[in-house]
Design a protein around this motif. Structure first.
Motif, PDB file in Angstrom:
ATOM      1  N   SER A 115      -3.188  -7.423  15.306  1.00 39.24           N
ATOM      2  CA  SER A 115      -3.760  -6.529  14.304  1.00 39.24           C
ATOM      3  C   SER A 115      -2.632  -5.926  13.466  1.00 39.24           C
ATOM      4  O   SER A 115      -1.582  -5.553  13.999  1.00 39.24           O
ATOM      5  CB  SER A 115      -4.554  -5.407  14.989  1.00 39.24           C
ATOM      6  OG  SER A 115      -5.637  -5.946  15.712  1.00 39.24           O
ATOM      7  N   GLY A 116      -2.853  -5.849  12.161  1.00 39.91           N
ATOM      8  CA  GLY A 116      -1.837  -5.317  11.265  1.00 39.91           C
ATOM      9  C   GLY A 116      -0.835  -6.337  10.791  1.00 39.91           C
ATOM     10  O   GLY A 116       0.120  -5.996  10.093  1.00 39.91           O
ATOM     11  N   SER A 117      -1.055  -7.615  11.122  1.00 38.74           N
ATOM     12  CA  SER A 117      -0.090  -8.649  10.721  1.00 38.74           C
ATOM     13  C   SER A 117      -0.259  -9.078   9.276  1.00 38.74           C
ATOM     14  O   SER A 117       0.613  -9.756   8.727  1.00 38.74           O
ATOM     15  CB  SER A 117      -0.213  -9.865  11.641  1.00 38.74           C
ATOM     16  OG  SER A 117      -1.513 -10.420  11.593  1.00 38.74           O
ATOM     17  N   GLY A 118      -1.384  -8.719   8.635  1.00 36.83           N
ATOM     18  CA  GLY A 118      -1.594  -9.063   7.238  1.00 36.83           C
ATOM     19  C   GLY A 118      -2.661 -10.118   7.005  1.00 36.83           C
ATOM     20  O   GLY A 118      -2.868 -10.535   5.865  1.00 36.83           O
ATOM     21  N   LYS A 119      -3.368 -10.538   8.038  1.00 36.24           N
ATOM     22  CA  LYS A 119      -4.361 -11.599   7.891  1.00 36.24           C
ATOM     23  C   LYS A 119      -5.471 -11.194   6.927  1.00 36.24           C
ATOM     24  O   LYS A 119      -5.793 -11.939   5.994  1.00 36.24           O
ATOM     25  CB  LYS A 119      -4.971 -11.952   9.253  1.00 36.24           C
ATOM     26  CG  LYS A 119      -3.965 -12.360  10.319  1.00 36.24           C
ATOM     27  CD  LYS A 119      -4.644 -12.819  11.603  1.00 36.24           C
ATOM     28  CE  LYS A 119      -5.520 -11.780  12.248  1.00 36.24           C
ATOM     29  NZ  LYS A 119      -4.760 -10.590  12.722  1.00 36.24           N
ATOM     30  N   SER A 120      -6.070 -10.037   7.153  1.00 35.21           N
ATOM     31  CA  SER A 120      -7.163  -9.591   6.295  1.00 35.21           C
ATOM     32  C   SER A 120      -6.689  -9.333   4.875  1.00 35.21           C
ATOM     33  O   SER A 120      -7.382  -9.662   3.905  1.00 35.21           O
ATOM     34  CB  SER A 120      -7.808  -8.328   6.869  1.00 35.21           C
ATOM     35  OG  SER A 120      -8.420  -8.585   8.118  1.00 35.21           O
TER      36      SER A 120
ATOM     37  N   PHE B  16       0.874  -1.161   0.000  1.00 34.77           N
ATOM     38  CA  PHE B  16       0.000   0.000   0.000  1.00 34.77           C
ATOM     39  C   PHE B  16       0.914   1.215   0.000  1.00 34.77           C
ATOM     40  O   PHE B  16       1.520   1.548   1.019  1.00 34.77           O
ATOM     41  CB  PHE B  16      -0.920  -0.008   1.217  1.00 34.77           C
ATOM     42  CG  PHE B  16      -1.924  -1.134   1.206  1.00 34.77           C
ATOM     43  CD1 PHE B  16      -3.028  -1.072   0.371  1.00 34.77           C
ATOM     44  CD2 PHE B  16      -1.756  -2.244   2.022  1.00 34.77           C
ATOM     45  CE1 PHE B  16      -3.951  -2.100   0.353  1.00 34.77           C
ATOM     46  CE2 PHE B  16      -2.674  -3.271   2.013  1.00 34.77           C
ATOM     47  CZ  PHE B  16      -3.780  -3.205   1.175  1.00 34.77           C
ATOM     48  N   GLY B  17       1.019   1.850  -1.154  1.00 31.15           N
ATOM     49  CA  GLY B  17       2.002   2.910  -1.296  1.00 31.15           C
ATOM     50  C   GLY B  17       3.399   2.333  -1.154  1.00 31.15           C
ATOM     51  O   GLY B  17       3.746   1.357  -1.820  1.00 31.15           O
ATOM     52  N   ARG B  18       4.190   2.908  -0.273  1.00 36.77           N
ATOM     53  CA  ARG B  18       5.550   2.423  -0.056  1.00 36.77           C
ATOM     54  C   ARG B  18       5.627   1.331   1.006  1.00 36.77           C
ATOM     55  O   ARG B  18       6.687   0.748   1.216  1.00 36.77           O
ATOM     56  CB  ARG B  18       6.456   3.585   0.354  1.00 36.77           C
ATOM     57  CG  ARG B  18       6.625   4.656  -0.735  1.00 36.77           C
ATOM     58  CD  ARG B  18       7.575   5.745  -0.268  1.00 36.77           C
ATOM     59  NE  ARG B  18       7.769   6.763  -1.299  1.00 36.77           N
ATOM     60  CZ  ARG B  18       8.558   7.825  -1.158  1.00 36.77           C
ATOM     61  NH1 ARG B  18       9.210   7.999   0.006  1.00 36.77           N
ATOM     62  NH2 ARG B  18       8.694   8.710  -2.135  1.00 36.77           N
ATOM     63  N   LYS B  19       4.514   1.069   1.648  1.00 37.53           N
ATOM     64  CA  LYS B  19       4.511   0.092   2.740  1.00 37.53           C
ATOM     65  C   LYS B  19       4.173  -1.294   2.206  1.00 37.53           C
ATOM     66  O   LYS B  19       3.099  -1.514   1.642  1.00 37.53           O
ATOM     67  CB  LYS B  19       3.508   0.490   3.815  1.00 37.53           C
ATOM     68  CG  LYS B  19       3.477  -0.473   5.007  1.00 37.53           C
ATOM     69  CD  LYS B  19       2.526   0.026   6.066  1.00 37.53           C
ATOM     70  CE  LYS B  19       2.412  -0.961   7.229  1.00 37.53           C
ATOM     71  NZ  LYS B  19       3.713  -1.175   7.903  1.00 37.53           N
ATOM     72  N   GLU B  20       5.084  -2.222   2.388  1.00 35.12           N
ATOM     73  CA  GLU B  20       4.843  -3.604   1.983  1.00 35.12           C
ATOM     74  C   GLU B  20       4.245  -4.360   3.166  1.00 35.12           C
ATOM     75  O   GLU B  20       4.863  -4.461   4.228  1.00 35.12           O
ATOM     76  CB  GLU B  20       6.143  -4.265   1.517  1.00 35.12           C
ATOM     77  CG  GLU B  20       5.931  -5.649   0.922  1.00 35.12           C
ATOM     78  CD  GLU B  20       7.192  -6.185   0.257  1.00 35.12           C
ATOM     79  OE1 GLU B  20       7.491  -5.737  -0.875  1.00 35.12           O
ATOM     80  OE2 GLU B  20       7.865  -7.041   0.875  1.00 35.12           O
ATOM     81  N   VAL B  21       3.033  -4.899   2.971  1.00 33.04           N
ATOM     82  CA  VAL B  21       2.338  -5.539   4.088  1.00 33.04           C
ATOM     83  C   VAL B  21       2.348  -7.063   3.991  1.00 33.04           C
ATOM     84  O   VAL B  21       2.098  -7.743   4.985  1.00 33.04           O
ATOM     85  CB  VAL B  21       0.893  -5.026   4.212  1.00 33.04           C
ATOM     86  CG1 VAL B  21       0.877  -3.543   4.546  1.00 33.04           C
ATOM     87  CG2 VAL B  21       0.113  -5.286   2.940  1.00 33.04           C
ATOM     88  N   LEU B  22       2.615  -7.605   2.828  1.00 29.46           N
ATOM     89  CA  LEU B  22       2.826  -9.043   2.669  1.00 29.46           C
ATOM     90  C   LEU B  22       4.142  -9.233   1.940  1.00 29.46           C
ATOM     91  O   LEU B  22       4.353  -8.672   0.866  1.00 29.46           O
ATOM     92  CB  LEU B  22       1.685  -9.699   1.878  1.00 29.46           C
ATOM     93  CG  LEU B  22       0.305  -9.697   2.526  1.00 29.46           C
ATOM     94  CD1 LEU B  22      -0.726 -10.325   1.582  1.00 29.46           C
ATOM     95  CD2 LEU B  22       0.301 -10.420   3.870  1.00 29.46           C
ATOM     96  N   HIS B  23       5.007 -10.056   2.518  1.00 27.27           N
ATOM     97  CA  HIS B  23       6.384 -10.150   2.038  1.00 27.27           C
ATOM     98  C   HIS B  23       6.673 -11.535   1.440  1.00 27.27           C
ATOM     99  O   HIS B  23       7.298 -12.384   2.075  1.00 27.27           O
ATOM    100  CB  HIS B  23       7.363  -9.889   3.187  1.00 27.27           C
ATOM    101  CG  HIS B  23       7.096  -8.637   3.962  1.00 27.27           C
ATOM    102  ND1 HIS B  23       7.233  -7.379   3.425  1.00 27.27           N
ATOM    103  CD2 HIS B  23       6.665  -8.454   5.238  1.00 27.27           C
ATOM    104  CE1 HIS B  23       6.935  -6.471   4.341  1.00 27.27           C
ATOM    105  NE2 HIS B  23       6.573  -7.090   5.442  1.00 27.27           N
TER     106      HIS B  23
END
Length: 267
Positions: free
Chosen positions: A39-44, A14-21
């Motif tokens: 929360s924020g770990s990438g599950k959703s 999302f933008g510059r933020k990589e949430v799934l690696h």
């Protein structure tokens, strides 16, 4: 057992933020996998990438052997697929969200009937019996004529589950299905998911209900920071976690000392 869902090298930004690696995960047909983590770990995000509500920035997702949202180019390479093909693929992937998203001007019965009529072009006569059976399956046989405003949160969520099942999906995704419910209503929704597990439905469930995950899941996947930290049977991950980060999360979540979770299993 054949894999129903195969996720290979999944990347989402999302933008510059990589949430799934570069995440890898396989789910066998008939398997129940529970995703846990802070929360924020990438599950959703992971769940939303499976049916392409969020388009991945890298990697692939296959459901029932078919690449979701992708097609083969003339040289055999994968390229973005047609929207019409993606819509067809999504009919095989049921999803239940935190919020119920029912149409307020429709009864419970007509909420369940809508997708088969609009997407599959089936007549009302074809789908009304099926919708009634599904409402009975989720314990709402007597509520077909009720509007969402007349239903409790737990009842609305059960209608949402029946609506997802109406498309006869090959896999069901649940994104924190009880998080918006009052505590006393959580059990009735979890009972429906237990029933689906007993029927052999392939399911991926993001949840904070650890007791439920321990009871129902074939496998628990602990996520943190957009990666899978640890996965395995509930008796291992939830009781004898190998990884320190898993033990830390569980001890904070359960409010017990880390040592009470058991010693890490030997390699």
């Amino acid at each position: 057992m054949k894999d129903m869902v195969v996720i290979d090298g999944l990347v989402k930004r999302f933008g510059r933020k990589e949430v799934l690696h570069g995440l890898d995960l396989e789910v066998a047909a008939g398997e129940v996998v529970c995703l846990i983590g802070p929360s924020g770990s990438g599950k959703s995000t992971l769940l939303r990438c499976v049916n392409q509500l969020e388009r991945p920035d890298g990697g692939t997702v296959r459901v029932a052997g078919e690449f979701v949202g992708m097609a083969q180019g003339r040289r055999g390479q994968l390229i973005p697929g047609r929207e019409s093909d993606l819509c067809r693929q999504r009919t095989d992937i049921g999803m239940v969200f935190q919020s119920f998203n029912l149409f307020p001007h429709m009864t419970a019965l007509h909420n369940v009937m809508l997708a088969p009529r609009r997407v599959r072009r089936q007549s009302e006569a074809q789908v009304v019996d099926m919708a009634q059976r599904l409402l009975a399956k989720v314990g709402l046989a007597d509520f077909g004529d009720a509007y969402p405003v007349q239903l409790s949160g737990g009842q609305q969520q059960r209608v949402a589950i029946a609506r997802a099942l109406a498309m006869q999906p090959k896999v069901m995704l649940f994104d924190e299905p009880t998080s918006a419910l009052d505590p006393e209503l959580v059990g009735e929704v979890l009972d429906v998911i237990r029933s689906l597990a007993g029927d052999g439905m392939t399911m991926v469930v993001a949840t904070h209900e650890l007791a439920f995950a321990r009871e129902v899941a074939d496998r628990v996947v602990f996520m943190d920071g957009g990666v899978i930290v640890e996965q395995g049977p509930p008796s291992d991950v939830l009781v004898r976690p190998r990884e320190g980060r898993t033990r830390e999360f569980l001890s904070r979540f359960l409010g017990v000392p880390t040592g009470a979770l058991g010693e890490p299993a030997s390699a």
